[in-house]
Design a protein around this motif. Structure first.
Motif, PDB file in Angstrom:
ATOM      1  N   ASP A 119      -3.086  86.338 -23.555  1.00 48.84           N
ATOM      2  CA  ASP A 119      -3.024  86.466 -22.098  1.00 48.84           C
ATOM      3  C   ASP A 119      -2.547  87.873 -21.760  1.00 48.84           C
ATOM      4  OD1 ASP A 119      -2.555  86.365 -19.377  1.00 48.84           O
ATOM      5  OD2 ASP A 119      -1.710  84.358 -19.430  1.00 48.84           O
ATOM      6  N   THR A 121      -1.767  89.181 -19.014  1.00 50.51           N
ATOM      7  CA  THR A 121      -0.725  89.284 -17.998  1.00 50.51           C
ATOM      8  C   THR A 121       0.670  89.234 -18.624  1.00 50.51           C
ATOM      9  OG1 THR A 121      -0.774  86.890 -17.559  1.00 50.51           O
ATOM     10  CG2 THR A 121      -2.197  88.281 -16.210  1.00 50.51           C
ATOM     11  N   ALA A 166      -7.249  91.811 -15.693  1.00 53.20           N
ATOM     12  CA  ALA A 166      -5.984  91.322 -15.147  1.00 53.20           C
ATOM     13  C   ALA A 166      -5.219  92.389 -14.391  1.00 53.20           C
ATOM     14  CB  ALA A 166      -5.116  90.783 -16.284  1.00 53.20           C
ATOM     15  N   VAL A 168      -1.168  93.055 -12.777  1.00 51.28           N
ATOM     16  CA  VAL A 168       0.232  92.641 -12.701  1.00 51.28           C
ATOM     17  C   VAL A 168       0.978  93.650 -11.844  1.00 51.28           C
ATOM     18  CG1 VAL A 168       2.401  92.399 -13.967  1.00 51.28           C
ATOM     19  CG2 VAL A 168       0.324  91.365 -14.884  1.00 51.28           C
ATOM     20  N   HIS A 187      -3.477  92.634  -4.304  1.00 49.81           N
ATOM     21  CA  HIS A 187      -4.299  91.886  -5.267  1.00 49.81           C
ATOM     22  C   HIS A 187      -5.508  91.265  -4.582  1.00 49.81           C
ATOM     23  CE1 HIS A 187      -1.623  91.367  -9.026  1.00 49.81           C
ATOM     24  NE2 HIS A 187      -1.085  92.324  -8.290  1.00 49.81           N
ATOM     25  N   GLY A 257      -3.976  83.067 -10.492  1.00 44.35           N
ATOM     26  CA  GLY A 257      -2.852  83.983 -10.388  1.00 44.35           C
ATOM     27  C   GLY A 257      -1.688  83.343  -9.670  1.00 44.35           C
ATOM     28  N   ILE A 276       0.862  88.084 -10.736  1.00 42.25           N
ATOM     29  CA  ILE A 276      -0.204  88.275 -11.706  1.00 42.25           C
ATOM     30  C   ILE A 276      -1.496  87.685 -11.158  1.00 42.25           C
ATOM     31  CG2 ILE A 276       1.470  88.098 -13.594  1.00 42.25           C
ATOM     32  CD1 ILE A 276       0.242  85.339 -14.254  1.00 42.25           C
ATOM     33  N   CYS A 278      -5.977  87.354 -12.499  1.00 41.36           N
ATOM     34  CA  CYS A 278      -7.009  87.773 -13.433  1.00 41.36           C
ATOM     35  C   CYS A 278      -8.286  86.986 -13.199  1.00 41.36           C
ATOM     36  CB  CYS A 278      -6.552  87.633 -14.882  1.00 41.36           C
ATOM     37  SG  CYS A 278      -6.223  85.924 -15.393  1.00 41.36           S
TER      38      CYS A 278
END
Length: 290
Positions: A119, A121, A166, A168, A187, A257, A276, A278
């Motif tokens: 992962d 993130t 991704a 963050v 985001h 997310g 986060i 993705c």
């Protein structure tokens, strides 16, 4: 349990010796010796058989040329505030289980005190914590990484490895959900830029907080597409801290997310906020080709 059966075949105390009796470097050396001697007994035919039948090593079914075009577009649309990070394919042992409380059996552990990335993130959160500790007021990171997960997925076309793009972001809380609203807008605006007018952007409040008010008075007015509340969602209730988001297009789920406690736990500071998100690049590539 299967592991109990295996340990019962070894001399008493073996498990304790391996878990606690050897230093990480000595344990690594012991495993490397075993691996080297086992590899020496393999034949080309047996290696070919593993290539054909081991789901961890079988190639992806996605055309890499189409995937590269998707990756290029994702990077081209990424705002300048997000720093690109080229992550290693391996990360410290425990990155998933310690940072995000995912069972260690769900990742592919190596013999060198590392684990194969599962992962991005999690890894970006580690890097964000390093940069925040170094004095950065806010950290925004992005990466594109192929990951491996050990859990079995029998869905058509799914393999043990796949690629994720991704984001963050981490910053210190300023109160009343304002920091969370800023992170959400950055985001969500990006995913809207990627997906366009058909973007399905949703949110779920697992825990009541001031973030709900900021979604209504700040986030929703700041988006060019509807931001729908998904009150039926339960996925990620124990994974995300309060608020989760969904990212899709035309009814197709592409990503996920939400807010986590990762940088707060890594830095020992409850005021840290970490968002986060993705998407699957292979899923996005498949939809683009449809």
């Amino acid at each position: 349990m299967t592991s109990d059966r295996i340990w019962s075949k070894l001399p008493a105390g073996t498990r304790e010796a391996l878990v606690d009796g050897l230093s990480p470097s000595d344990l690594q050396s012991a495993f490397l010796d075993v691996s080297r001697e086992r590899a020496a007994k393999l034949t080309p035919a047996r290696v070919l058989d593993r290539w054909r039948n081991d789901r961890f090593v079988q190639p992806s079914q996605t055309d890499p040329r189409a995937l590269a075009r998707t990756q290029a577009r994702l990077w081209d649309l990424l705002p300048d505030r997000f720093a690109g990070v080229e992550l290693s394919p391996v990360t410290p042992l425990g990155t998933c289980s310690v940072v995000s409380n995912i069972h260690q059996n769900m990742v592919l552990s190596t013999m060198r005190n590392t684990e194969v990335a599962s992962d991005p993130t999690n890894e970006l959160a580690l890097e964000a914590a390093v940069r925040r500790r170094a004095g950065a007021e806010r950290v925004d990171l992005a990466t594109c990484q192929r990951v491996v997960r050990a859990q079995v997925n029998n869905a058509p076309g799914m393999s043990a490895h796949f690629e994720l793009f991704a984001l963050v972001s981490s910053a210190r809380d300023t109160g009343s959900g304002r920091t969370e609203a800023e992170l959400l807008l950055d985001h969500l605006r990006y995913w809207y830029a990627v997906l366009g007018e058909k973007a399905d952007l949703t949110f779920t409040m697992f825990t009541p907080s001031a973030v709900r008010e900021r979604i209504d008075d700040t986030v929703r007015p700041g988006l060019p597409v509807e931001f729908v509340e998904d009150t039926e969602r339960t996925k990620g209730a124990g994974y995300y801290a309060g608020t989760a988001i969904g990212v899709g297009v035309g009814g197709n789920e592409l990503g996920d997310g939400g807010f986590t406690r990762w940088t707060a736990d890594l830095l020992g500071d409850a005021k840290e906020r970490c968002l986060i998100s993705c998407v699957s690049t292979e899923g996005l590539t498949a939809l683009s080709a449809a």
